[in-house]
Design a protein around this motif. Structure first.
Motif, PDB file in Angstrom:
ATOM      1  N   GLY A  95       1.023  -1.264  -0.169  1.00  0.00           N
ATOM      2  CA  GLY A  95      -0.048   0.149  -0.052  1.00  0.00           C
ATOM      3  C   GLY A  95       0.814   1.290   0.020  1.00  0.00           C
ATOM      4  O   GLY A  95       1.891   1.273   0.906  1.00  0.00           O
ATOM      5  N   ARG A 139      -0.362   4.658   0.044  1.00  0.00           N
ATOM      6  CA  ARG A 139      -1.443   5.231   0.007  1.00  0.00           C
ATOM      7  C   ARG A 139      -1.601   6.801   0.388  1.00  0.00           C
ATOM      8  O   ARG A 139      -0.366   7.583   0.644  1.00  0.00           O
ATOM      9  N   ASP A 149      -2.585  -1.328  -3.142  1.00  0.00           N
ATOM     10  CA  ASP A 149      -3.253  -0.286  -2.754  1.00  0.00           C
ATOM     11  C   ASP A 149      -2.891   0.939  -3.080  1.00  0.00           C
ATOM     12  O   ASP A 149      -1.650   1.460  -2.245  1.00  0.00           O
ATOM     13  N   SER A 203      -4.722   4.018  -2.793  1.00  0.00           N
ATOM     14  CA  SER A 203      -6.028   4.538  -2.424  1.00  0.00           C
ATOM     15  C   SER A 203      -5.733   5.786  -1.633  1.00  0.00           C
ATOM     16  O   SER A 203      -4.562   5.989  -1.134  1.00  0.00           O
ATOM     17  N   ASP A 248      -6.842  -1.385  -5.274  1.00  0.00           N
ATOM     18  CA  ASP A 248      -7.627  -0.297  -4.278  1.00  0.00           C
ATOM     19  C   ASP A 248      -7.283   1.081  -5.072  1.00  0.00           C
ATOM     20  O   ASP A 248      -5.920   1.434  -4.718  1.00  0.00           O
TER      21      ASP A 248
END
Length: 305
Positions: free
Chosen positions: A209, A211, A236, A238, A263
């Motif tokens: 991730g 993010r 990810d 996001s 994501d």
């Protein structure tokens, strides 16, 4: 996830509320330690910590969430308190430092420090989450126990990003970095992520991730050609400002059809290109929800201050 709601489970264990009765098995829950007074003195936090150790037995908690420790906006978490009691925390496998809502302390105000001593003192630690990156530091090291590392911030310093990439974490399967914005210390660029994206020191990594990134399009371009992606099941990107340029990088880069999840929620992509991602990755659970508009405020990350 939102940072304004407490976790109800952590490391696979239910979180025990402050007023709940102690369970028959202290190792069956995640314990939460927090000062109700956000300006509590250090001595008060130490006293609460001692009471926690009394409740959890000789091995201490298996999983521990620490919220407000008292003036977290100006006083760093007392790492030495845990390190100095390592012998009484022999069962500790999961630790989250700084789970505070924005009402308690804005994420970019939370004072942290050097977390290297924690990793050195707890070689069996499997899950480490840290919220807040003000004065956060890490020295590159080898840790064979760690399976999950999550650093949540409104701005993660490039020095920390590079240190993570320089660590030898042979059993880490889940890495999540909230890169944030430059205004709050998030000065990392794509080049700083290169060691992580190469994946040589993270041979077991399956979930990555990156993010809450102000540089989401730059991150997407780097990810599109990153060797580590081929072995991931979850990616990810996001909470950031991903737009059409970043989406095009993902679409024209290396295949992503092997992923289980992608994501991209909280984004600035056009509906057309967001739909292309969904259509061209039919076997992947692609999340393009929470589309944002830049008409009034420009592009913004989900979490900053």
């Amino acid at each position: 996830m939102t940072i304004n709601h407490y976790l109800t489970t952590f490391a696979g264990l239910p979180v025990l509320g402050a007023q709940e009765q102690s369970p028959a098995d202290p190792a069956a829950v995640t314990w939460r330690l927090e000062m109700e007074d956000f300006e509590a003195d250090p001595e008060e936090f130490v006293a609460e910590f001692e009471r926690l150790l009394e409740r959890t037995g000789p091995a201490g908690p298996t999983a521990l969430i620490i919220g407000e420790w008292g003036s977290a906006y100006e006083r760093a978490f007392p790492v030495d308190l845990l390190v100095g009691n390592a012998a009484r925390l022999g069962g500790l496998r999961a630790l989250f430092i700084g789970e505070m809502s924005s009402e308690q302390c804005e994420i970019s105000w939370i004072q942290q420090g050097d977390i290297t001593p924690l990793l050195e003192a707890f070689p069996a630690l499997e899950h480490l989450w840290v919220r807040g990156a003000e004065e956060l530091a890490l020295t590159p090291m080898r840790h064979t126990g760690l399976r999950e590392l999550v650093l949540q911030s409104g701005g993660l310093p490039a020095t920390v990003v590079r240190a993570v990439g320089a660590c030898d974490l042979p059993n880490l399967t889940h890495l999540e970095l909230w890169l944030g914005v430059d205004q709050y210390g998030g000065d990392a660029r794509g080049d700083d992520l290169a060691p992580i994206l190469a994946g040589r020191s993270l041979p077991a990594l399956t979930h990555l991730g990156l993010r809450n990134a102000e540089i989401a399009d730059e991150v997407a371009a780097a990810v599109a050609a990153a060797p580590v992606v081929a072995r991931l099941t979850g990616l990810d990107l996001s909470l950031g400002v991903l737009g059409d340029a970043g989406a095009e990088s993902l679409l024209t880069g290396q295949p992503l059809t092997h992923l289980k999840t992608l994501d991209l929620s909280h984004h600035f992509m056009s509906p057309e290109i967001a739909q292309r991602l969904v259509d061209e990755l039919p076997g992947v659970a692609v999340d393009v929800s929470d589309k944002q508009s830049e008409e009034r405020w420009g592009r913004f990350t989900a979490v900053a201050e």
